[in-house]
Write a protein that holds these residues in place. Structure first.
Motif, mmCIF file in Angstrom:
data_model
loop_
_atom_site.group_PDB
_atom_site.id
_atom_site.type_symbol
_atom_site.label_atom_id
_atom_site.label_comp_id
_atom_site.label_asym_id
_atom_site.label_seq_id
_atom_site.Cartn_x
_atom_site.Cartn_y
_atom_site.Cartn_z
ATOM 1 N N THR A 57 0.830 -1.205 0.000
ATOM 2 C CA THR A 57 0.000 0.000 0.000
ATOM 3 C C THR A 57 0.865 1.255 0.000
ATOM 4 O OG1 THR A 57 -1.782 -1.151 1.172
ATOM 5 C CG2 THR A 57 -1.798 1.249 1.249
ATOM 6 N N LEU A 58 1.878 1.278 0.851
ATOM 7 C CA LEU A 58 2.746 2.445 0.941
ATOM 8 C C LEU A 58 3.564 2.663 -0.319
ATOM 9 C CD1 LEU A 58 4.032 2.019 4.621
ATOM 10 C CD2 LEU A 58 2.387 3.705 3.793
ATOM 11 N N THR A 59 3.964 1.584 -0.994
ATOM 12 C CA THR A 59 4.828 1.704 -2.176
ATOM 13 C C THR A 59 4.044 1.645 -3.483
ATOM 14 O OG1 THR A 59 5.224 -0.700 -2.170
ATOM 15 C CG2 THR A 59 6.794 0.685 -0.962
ATOM 16 N N LYS A 60 2.721 1.647 -3.400
ATOM 17 C CA LYS A 60 1.861 1.640 -4.586
ATOM 18 C C LYS A 60 2.205 0.456 -5.500
ATOM 19 C CE LYS A 60 1.675 6.668 -4.293
ATOM 20 N NZ LYS A 60 2.033 7.953 -4.922
ATOM 21 N N THR A 61 2.070 -0.734 -4.908
ATOM 22 C CA THR A 61 2.311 -1.978 -5.636
ATOM 23 C C THR A 61 0.972 -2.702 -5.751
ATOM 24 O OG1 THR A 61 4.481 -2.066 -4.573
ATOM 25 C CG2 THR A 61 3.767 -4.046 -5.751
ATOM 26 N N PRO A 62 0.147 -2.373 -6.753
ATOM 27 C CA PRO A 62 -1.246 -2.854 -6.790
ATOM 28 C C PRO A 62 -1.384 -4.365 -6.890
ATOM 29 C CG PRO A 62 -0.668 -1.753 -8.845
ATOM 30 C CD PRO A 62 0.449 -1.485 -7.891
ATOM 31 N N VAL A 63 -0.473 -5.042 -7.597
ATOM 32 C CA VAL A 63 -0.657 -6.478 -7.794
ATOM 33 C C VAL A 63 -0.578 -7.217 -6.459
ATOM 34 C CG1 VAL A 63 1.804 -6.831 -8.313
ATOM 35 C CG2 VAL A 63 0.109 -8.508 -9.097
ATOM 36 N N LEU A 64 0.346 -6.830 -5.583
ATOM 37 C CA LEU A 64 0.445 -7.493 -4.281
ATOM 38 C C LEU A 64 -0.663 -7.055 -3.347
ATOM 39 C CD1 LEU A 64 4.280 -7.628 -3.477
ATOM 40 C CD2 LEU A 64 2.797 -9.416 -4.402
ATOM 41 N N ARG A 65 -1.050 -5.793 -3.415
ATOM 42 C CA ARG A 65 -2.148 -5.315 -2.564
ATOM 43 C C ARG A 65 -3.439 -6.064 -2.898
ATOM 44 N NH1 ARG A 65 -4.552 -1.024 0.360
ATOM 45 N NH2 ARG A 65 -6.653 -0.556 -0.416
ATOM 46 N N GLU A 66 -3.742 -6.202 -4.179
ATOM 47 C CA GLU A 66 -4.980 -6.881 -4.574
ATOM 48 C C GLU A 66 -4.966 -8.342 -4.158
ATOM 49 O OE1 GLU A 66 -5.304 -6.188 -8.730
ATOM 50 O OE2 GLU A 66 -5.645 -4.024 -8.518
ATOM 51 N N ARG A 67 -3.816 -8.995 -4.292
ATOM 52 C CA ARG A 67 -3.744 -10.407 -3.890
ATOM 53 C C ARG A 67 -3.857 -10.572 -2.385
ATOM 54 N NH1 ARG A 67 0.286 -13.866 -7.780
ATOM 55 N NH2 ARG A 67 -0.443 -13.045 -9.768
ATOM 56 N N ALA A 68 -3.276 -9.652 -1.638
ATOM 57 C CA ALA A 68 -3.369 -9.729 -0.181
ATOM 58 C C ALA A 68 -4.807 -9.525 0.285
ATOM 59 C CB ALA A 68 -2.443 -8.691 0.452
ATOM 60 N N ILE A 69 -5.496 -8.542 -0.306
ATOM 61 C CA ILE A 69 -6.888 -8.299 0.067
ATOM 62 C C ILE A 69 -7.764 -9.478 -0.344
ATOM 63 C CG2 ILE A 69 -8.898 -6.835 -0.386
ATOM 64 C CD1 ILE A 69 -7.029 -4.452 -0.546
ATOM 65 N N ALA A 70 -7.483 -10.068 -1.517
ATOM 66 C CA ALA A 70 -8.254 -11.241 -1.960
ATOM 67 C C ALA A 70 -8.105 -12.394 -0.976
ATOM 68 C CB ALA A 70 -7.802 -11.665 -3.353
ATOM 69 N N ALA A 71 -6.904 -12.563 -0.403
ATOM 70 C CA ALA A 71 -6.697 -13.622 0.588
ATOM 71 C C ALA A 71 -7.531 -13.377 1.835
ATOM 72 C CB ALA A 71 -5.214 -13.719 0.945
ATOM 73 N N LEU A 72 -7.628 -12.125 2.267
ATOM 74 C CA LEU A 72 -8.437 -11.803 3.442
ATOM 75 C C LEU A 72 -9.924 -11.958 3.149
ATOM 76 C CD1 LEU A 72 -6.515 -8.687 4.792
ATOM 77 C CD2 LEU A 72 -6.676 -10.933 5.872
ATOM 78 N N GLN A 73 -10.316 -11.713 1.882
ATOM 79 C CA GLN A 73 -11.731 -11.837 1.526
ATOM 80 C C GLN A 73 -12.218 -13.282 1.553
ATOM 81 O OE1 GLN A 73 -12.016 -9.859 -2.246
ATOM 82 N NE2 GLN A 73 -12.266 -7.840 -1.335
ATOM 83 N N VAL A 74 -11.309 -14.233 1.591
ATOM 84 C CA VAL A 74 -11.727 -15.626 1.758
ATOM 85 C C VAL A 74 -12.443 -15.799 3.092
ATOM 86 C CG1 VAL A 74 -10.904 -17.999 2.029
ATOM 87 C CG2 VAL A 74 -9.928 -16.544 0.254
ATOM 88 N N ARG A 75 -11.913 -15.171 4.141
ATOM 89 C CA ARG A 75 -12.521 -15.279 5.473
ATOM 90 C C ARG A 75 -13.424 -14.093 5.806
ATOM 91 N NH1 ARG A 75 -8.729 -18.282 9.866
ATOM 92 N NH2 ARG A 75 -7.655 -19.732 8.497
ATOM 93 N N TYR A 76 -13.230 -12.983 5.118
ATOM 94 C CA TYR A 76 -14.022 -11.781 5.380
ATOM 95 C C TYR A 76 -14.618 -11.303 4.059
ATOM 96 C CZ TYR A 76 -11.607 -12.057 9.795
ATOM 97 O OH TYR A 76 -11.129 -12.506 11.002
ATOM 98 N N PRO A 77 -15.695 -11.957 3.600
ATOM 99 C CA PRO A 77 -16.232 -11.734 2.252
ATOM 100 C C PRO A 77 -16.972 -10.411 2.125
ATOM 101 C CG PRO A 77 -17.611 -13.282 3.441
ATOM 102 C CD PRO A 77 -16.433 -13.009 4.326
ATOM 103 N N THR A 78 -17.251 -10.051 0.859
ATOM 104 C CA THR A 78 -17.925 -8.788 0.563
ATOM 105 C C THR A 78 -19.378 -8.985 0.156
ATOM 106 O OG1 THR A 78 -17.244 -8.866 -1.758
ATOM 107 C CG2 THR A 78 -15.743 -7.790 -0.213
ATOM 108 N N THR A 79 -19.860 -10.222 0.150
ATOM 109 C CA THR A 79 -21.247 -10.499 -0.217
ATOM 110 C C THR A 79 -21.911 -11.347 0.852
ATOM 111 O OG1 THR A 79 -20.700 -12.540 -1.418
ATOM 112 C CG2 THR A 79 -20.615 -10.470 -2.662
#
Length: 405
Positions: free
Chosen positions: A131-153
């Motif tokens: 997030t701090l270094t503006k690296t979107p590919v890793l940020r998106e993958r990290a958030i996707a991993a958290l969404q497995v246990r904390y979903p958006t639907t």
């Protein structure tokens, strides 16, 4: 609240040493050092050798900082320029660089593991630095991993919180936690820090459902023995929630990660949202069948022994209203006496009610199911409004990657 920006600090201990000695102590090199690297990244006490191309191709912040390194003021060690990264800890930067290096492999991992507490802390570092270094590919993958246990639907919520699923019990005070999931504050604090709002509603809903305010804020509340109440019907037993503060098996409060200042009021707001949603559902159930004039689906068994022409064989008056009023009263008793914590588990108690066909008609029973479903959907959809980031929630959901658990 937007993620916090970079905090530039004065040169750290290792940076000052390199400027004076023009050498890096061997013990300062990280184990994840790449022999073929052509740039050295340093934190306060650790040095990481890495590849410029990998950094600049994925990170906007690193690309900008590396571009201005040719000003004559850059330290050179082992023919590599030295770039200080003062905004990251050695632990976080190490895991970030490992994940970045994995992207260059022929088969990069599609999602990060978060099976253990150590996995979560590694993911925490990756998400924070990306997030701090503006690296979107890793940020998106990290958030996707958290969404497995904390979903958006809501469908995803039902996947990780199926009917009668019990939350992970907190460890006893003298035990090490085997599962990081019991401490929802970890996830909520991280979501606020990096602006990962897509996981915040589910994480806050789980925290408010599984924990009392006393547990979250470290206040020991007086305990009350939980009564063992009879079920709603012989086919749908409802028992005390085992990790409720009022349950007989409830463990004593243990140390929990403090909730950040922004979400302390959010916790109270979601608790109140749960309460209002619960009251609304109870009132809806209580009023079901109030205008029904249809007889029950089944004629009582004793009518089979009645003489021909008996009034028992005639359709009786509607009993739907009485059944749903009794059901609402019984559910209220369970909520007050046995499960004073959350809304989500209470809804499963509602859905566990079984139809008494000798007291209800099929139309009122169908309406009961529809109203319960509508109530759950409304509760879920209003969570972002309660947390005051409707637009942030919509934006994050558009960008998010839904992953099936």
């Amino acid at each position: 609240m937007a993620p916090r920006g970079l905090l530039y600090k004065p040169p750290g201990q290792l940076a000052r040493y390199i400027s004076n000695k023009h050498v890096i102590p061997p013990q300062a090199y990280s184990e994840s050092r790449l022999e073929g690297g052509n740039i050295i990244l340093i934190t306060d006490k650790k040095a990481f050798r890495f590849h410029k191309r990998t950094l600049t191709s994925h990170s906007k912040e690193f690309a900008e900082r590396i571009e201005i390194m040719n000003d004559g003021n850059t330290d050179i060690v082992d023919n590599c320029p030295v770039l200080e990264v003062p905004f990251a800890s050695p632990f976080d930067l190490g895991h970030f660089l490992d994940a970045l290096h994995d992207l260059e492999t022929p088969s990069p991992p599609q999602i990060f593991s978060i099976a253990t507490l150590d996995d979560f802390h590694a993911l925490e570092g990756i998400l924070r630095v990306s997030t701090l270094t503006k690296t979107p590919v890793l940020r998106e993958r990290a958030i996707a991993a958290l969404q497995v246990r904390y979903p958006t639907t809501l469908a995803g919520w039902d996947n990780v919180r199926p009917p009668q699923r019990l939350p992970t019990p907190p460890p006893l005070p003298d035990e090490e936690p085997e599962d990081w999931e019991w401490d929802r504050s970890l996830v909520i604090n991280l979501a606020r820090e990096v602006g990962a709002f897509s996981i915040l509603p589910a994480a806050m809903a789980m925290l408010t459902n599984d924990c009392s305010a006393g547990e979250v804020f470290g206040v020991r509340l007086p305990s009350i023995p939980a009564p063992v109440s009879p079920p709603l019907s012989p086919t749908s037993p409802i028992t005390p929630f085992p990790f409720s503060p009022l349950a007989l098996t409830a463990p004593p409060p243990c140390e929990r990660t403090p909730l950040n200042a922004d979400d302390a009021p959010s916790f109270a707001l979601v608790k109140e949202h749960n309460h209002l949603s619960l009251v609304s559902l109870l009132l809806t159930i209580r009023n079901l069948g109030s205008s029904c004039t249809r007889p029950p689906d089944l004629i009582p068994r004793k009518t089979g022994r009645a003489p021909v022409g008996s009034s028992l064989l005639l359709p009786g008056p509607s009993q739907c209203s009485g059944f749903f009023k009794e059901t609402a009263a019984r559910l209220l008793e369970i909520q007050v006496l046995e499960n004073p914590v959350g809304y989500a588990q209470f809804v499963w108690n509602v859905l566990a009610v079984r139809q008494d066909k000798e007291r209800t008609c099929r139309y009122c029973w169908r309406e009961f199911g529809e109203r319960c479903t509508e109530a759950r959907e409304r509760w879920w959809d209003e969570l972002p409004k309660v947390l005051k980031f409707e637009q942030g929630w919509a934006d994050e959901r558009l960008k998010s990657v839904e992953v099936d658990a």
